[in-house]
Design an enzyme around this catalytic site. Structure first.
Site, short mmCIF file in Angstrom:
data_model
loop_
_atom_site.label_atom_id
_atom_site.label_comp_id
_atom_site.label_asym_id
_atom_site.label_seq_id
_atom_site.Cartn_x
_atom_site.Cartn_y
_atom_site.Cartn_z
N VAL A 71 5.89 3.90 1.06
CA VAL A 71 5.07 2.92 1.77
C VAL A 71 4.19 3.63 2.78
O VAL A 71 4.66 4.51 3.52
CB VAL A 71 5.97 1.89 2.50
N HIS A 72 2.92 3.25 2.82
CA HIS A 72 2.03 3.81 3.84
C HIS A 72 2.50 3.33 5.22
O HIS A 72 2.92 2.17 5.37
CB HIS A 72 0.60 3.35 3.59
N PRO A 73 2.46 4.20 6.24
CA PRO A 73 2.93 3.79 7.57
C PRO A 73 2.29 2.49 8.07
O PRO A 73 2.96 1.69 8.74
CB PRO A 73 2.55 4.98 8.46
N ALA A 107 1.57 -0.02 6.39
CA ALA A 107 2.11 -1.16 5.65
C ALA A 107 3.61 -1.34 5.86
O ALA A 107 4.20 -2.27 5.31
CB ALA A 107 1.81 -1.00 4.16
N VAL A 140 0.84 -1.20 0.00
CA VAL A 140 0.00 0.00 0.00
C VAL A 140 0.87 1.25 0.00
O VAL A 140 1.81 1.37 0.80
CB VAL A 140 -0.93 0.00 1.22
#
Length: 210
Positions: free
Chosen positions: A100-102, A104, A36
């Site tokens: 990267v989303h935190p 994920a 994500v």
């Protein structure tokens, strides 16, 4: 899969890898996974806003819901197939590429430790990184072993952590256990662990040290 014992952020990626290890005929020699990408606290993705939203009258959250109902392929096939010139994108979208989303980050770190690598591809929706690996080189697959089960008392405080799965295709289960296991011998599980895995005396489980 039913995964108990550790947070799902830790168990789920590794548990999925043991599915691949147990059923290699269902998978290619190489595997790919999408991580994500970045979106802000309001759920807006600058990468989606710069590209996808020009072709669909949907915000990022609505596009994700639609993908959940159908599939990501459904929208991806409707996206443009011609090159997109990165320098023409807004700065925010360029900065989001490969981020990267935190939420994920834990999954990303686990998969990198497992032997996955980043490549030159990113997700068309949010710009998140794409990871790939050869199945034979993935740590939890290469180092996992199938061993018989013995029901008994589990010794506490003297073993190490193992991810243990019942290796089944239907009703797949995996748990994280502290085991005093010696290679080449059966693994001793108490009744609670055996019931969690849905196995009994003489059954086989797949395990790997973590």
């Amino acid at each position: 899969p039913a995964l108990v014992g550790w947070p799902s952020s830790e168990l789920t990626p590794r548990g999925r890898l043991l599915v691949v290890a147990s059923h290699p005929e269902r998978f290619a020699d190489s595997v790919v996974t999408e991580i994500v990408g970045y979106s802000d606290e309001n759920g807006d993705s600058p990468f989606w806003d710069a590209i996808g939203r020009n072709f669909f009258d949907l915000n990022y959250a609505a596009a994700e819901r639609l993908c959940g109902l159908k599939s990501r392929t459904f929208l991806a096939e409707l996206m443009p197939h011609y090159p997109i010139y990165v320098p023409l994108l807004p700065d925010e979208a360029q900065e989001a590429m490969g981020q990267v989303h935190p939420r994920a980050q834990i999954t990303f770190d686990i998969l990198m430790r497992e032997g996955f690598e980043t490549d030159h591809y990113i997700d068309i929706f949010d710009g998140g990184p794409t990871l790939h690996a050869r199945v034979s080189g993935i740590r939890s697959i290469a180092q996992s072993r199938v061993v018989p089960v013995k029901i008994g008392e589990m010794v506490k405080g003297v073993g190490r952590q193992y991810l243990v799965s019942n290796a089944q295709l239907q009703d797949y289960r995996a748990v994280m256990l502290e085991l005093d296991y010696a290679p080449g011998k059966p693994v001793t599980l108490d009744l609670a662990a055996a019931e969690a895995l849905g196995v009994g005396e003489g059954a086989s489980v797949r395990l790997v040290a973590v």
